[in-house]
Design an enzyme around this catalytic site. Structure first.
Site, PDB file in Angstrom:
ATOM      1  N   ASN A 178     -17.990 -27.516  20.891  1.00  0.00           N
ATOM      2  CA  ASN A 178     -17.513 -26.131  20.156  1.00  0.00           C
ATOM      3  C   ASN A 178     -18.527 -25.136  20.624  1.00  0.00           C
ATOM      4  OD1 ASN A 178     -17.273 -24.177  18.414  1.00  0.00           O
ATOM      5  ND2 ASN A 178     -17.733 -25.245  16.477  1.00  0.00           N
ATOM      6  N   LYS A 204     -18.789 -22.352  19.992  1.00  0.00           N
ATOM      7  CA  LYS A 204     -19.023 -21.034  18.884  1.00  0.00           C
ATOM      8  C   LYS A 204     -19.130 -19.702  19.708  1.00  0.00           C
ATOM      9  CE  LYS A 204     -21.120 -24.667  16.290  1.00  0.00           C
ATOM     10  NZ  LYS A 204     -22.383 -24.801  15.319  1.00  0.00           N
ATOM     11  N   HIS A 244     -14.143 -25.543  10.190  1.00  0.00           N
ATOM     12  CA  HIS A 244     -15.516 -25.786  10.571  1.00  0.00           C
ATOM     13  C   HIS A 244     -16.334 -25.190   9.392  1.00  0.00           C
ATOM     14  CE1 HIS A 244     -19.431 -25.259  12.585  1.00  0.00           C
ATOM     15  NE2 HIS A 244     -18.807 -26.193  13.310  1.00  0.00           N
ATOM     16  N   GLU A 295     -18.950 -23.314   9.380  1.00  0.00           N
ATOM     17  CA  GLU A 295     -19.241 -21.913   9.804  1.00  0.00           C
ATOM     18  C   GLU A 295     -18.110 -21.063   9.123  1.00  0.00           C
ATOM     19  OE1 GLU A 295     -20.675 -22.311  13.630  1.00  0.00           O
ATOM     20  OE2 GLU A 295     -22.320 -23.430  12.925  1.00  0.00           O
ATOM     21  N   GLU A 320     -18.930 -33.650   9.933  1.00  0.00           N
ATOM     22  CA  GLU A 320     -20.209 -32.619  10.230  1.00  0.00           C
ATOM     23  C   GLU A 320     -20.953 -32.409   9.100  1.00  0.00           C
ATOM     24  OE1 GLU A 320     -19.192 -30.731  14.176  1.00  0.00           O
ATOM     25  OE2 GLU A 320     -18.739 -29.262  12.505  1.00  0.00           O
ATOM     26  N   GLY A 370     -26.802 -27.695  14.017  1.00  0.00           N
ATOM     27  CA  GLY A 370     -27.625 -26.577  14.615  1.00  0.00           C
ATOM     28  C   GLY A 370     -29.131 -26.639  14.123  1.00  0.00           C
ATOM     29  N   SER A 421     -25.846 -31.731  15.696  1.00  0.00           N
ATOM     30  CA  SER A 421     -27.223 -32.245  16.529  1.00  0.00           C
ATOM     31  C   SER A 421     -26.883 -33.262  17.170  1.00  0.00           C
ATOM     32  CB  SER A 421     -28.380 -31.968  15.533  1.00  0.00           C
ATOM     33  OG  SER A 421     -28.633 -30.966  15.171  1.00  0.00           O
TER      34      SER A 421
END
Ligand code: PGA
Length: 251
Positions: A9, A11, A96, A98, A168, A174, A214
């Site tokens: 991904n 991003k 996701h 985010e 996730e 991150g 991560s």
């Protein structure tokens, strides 16, 4: 046996020259080995066209990071499933964290997006995962159960079997903090058992469940060797050809 699926991904990273450089690096590295896993890259919308041309003839498949709920019309800034299909995508990430966090996407919206993706003949990568607060409150399993039920609502077994679920944990995305292999395996087991409850053991056994948060070259192998971890959704480490290749090799 479920085939491992490694997805990158990107991003909001990489303009066109950077896209060309990364994909060429990846193609060179992957050409030097027998790739057993399914490899997907999910660049930003603006890079999908050039990515489609560059991956032709390679093992790399194309995915998008999100999609509109709508088919066409007056939705400024939105991109439809049909558009993503026409640019060569086979997969689309939905839900996701985010998107959930910054765009307030609910399980209902993610469910509708997953249905759109499947109806368009593409495959969704459906993301679920608890926040740190939820883990500390000991409600991880409840959160995952609610998310999986909400995101899969109304999907027939045949569609669920083709879909990918990505676990996730939000606190691991991150942050450099990875779930331990035990924590990840436990969450994957919970997700699979929710699918068993909703459908059947046979259906649940077919669903690829990726871990994301991560994932790096040095932790990929132990995560991917867990019985219920069938792949990885990789953020930061997919932006360099060598670290993404090392994760693919580990799979
Ligand atoms: P990360 O991102 O690998 O940078 O933690 C994973 C993701 O958000 O999919």
């Amino acid at each position: 046996m479920r085939t491992k699926i490694i997805a990158g991904n990107w991003k909001m990273n990489n303009d066109i020259p950077q896209t060309i450089e990364l994909i060429n690096g990846l193609k060179t590295a992957l050409a030097a080995q027998t790739v057993k896993a399914t490899v997907i890259i999910c660049p930003p919308y603006t890079s999908l066209g050039v990515a489609q041309q560059l991956i032709a003839g390679s093992v790399i498949k194309l995915g998008a990071q999100d999609v509109s709920l709508y088919d066409s019309g007056a939705y400024t800034g939105e991109i439809s499933v049909a558009m993503l299909k026409s640019v060569g995508c086979s997969y689309i990430i939905v839900g996701h964290s985010e998107r959930r966090q910054y765009h307030h996407e609910s399980n209902e919206v993610i469910n509708q997006k997953a249905k759109k993706v499947l109806a368009g003949g593409l495959l969704p990568i459906i993301c679920v995962g608890e926040t740190l607060d939820e883990r500390e409150k000991n409600i991880t399993n409840d959160v995952l159960t609610t998310q999986v039920k909400g995101c899969l609502a109304g999907l027939p077994a045949a569609d669920v079997e083709k879909s990918i679920v990505a676990y996730e944990p939000v606190w691991a995305i991150g942050t450099g903090k990875t779930a331990s292999k035990e924590q990840a395996e436990e969450a994957h087991r919970v997700i699979r058992s929710v699918i068993t409850g909703l459908y059947s053991n046979e259906t649940a056994e077919k669903v690829v469940i990726q871990y994301g948060g991560s994932v790096k070259a040095d932790n990929a192998k132990e995560l991917l060797s867990q019985p219920n971890i069938d792949g990885a959704l990789v953020g930061g480490a997919c932006l360099k050809a060598d670290s993404f290749t090392a994760i693919i090799t580990a799979a």
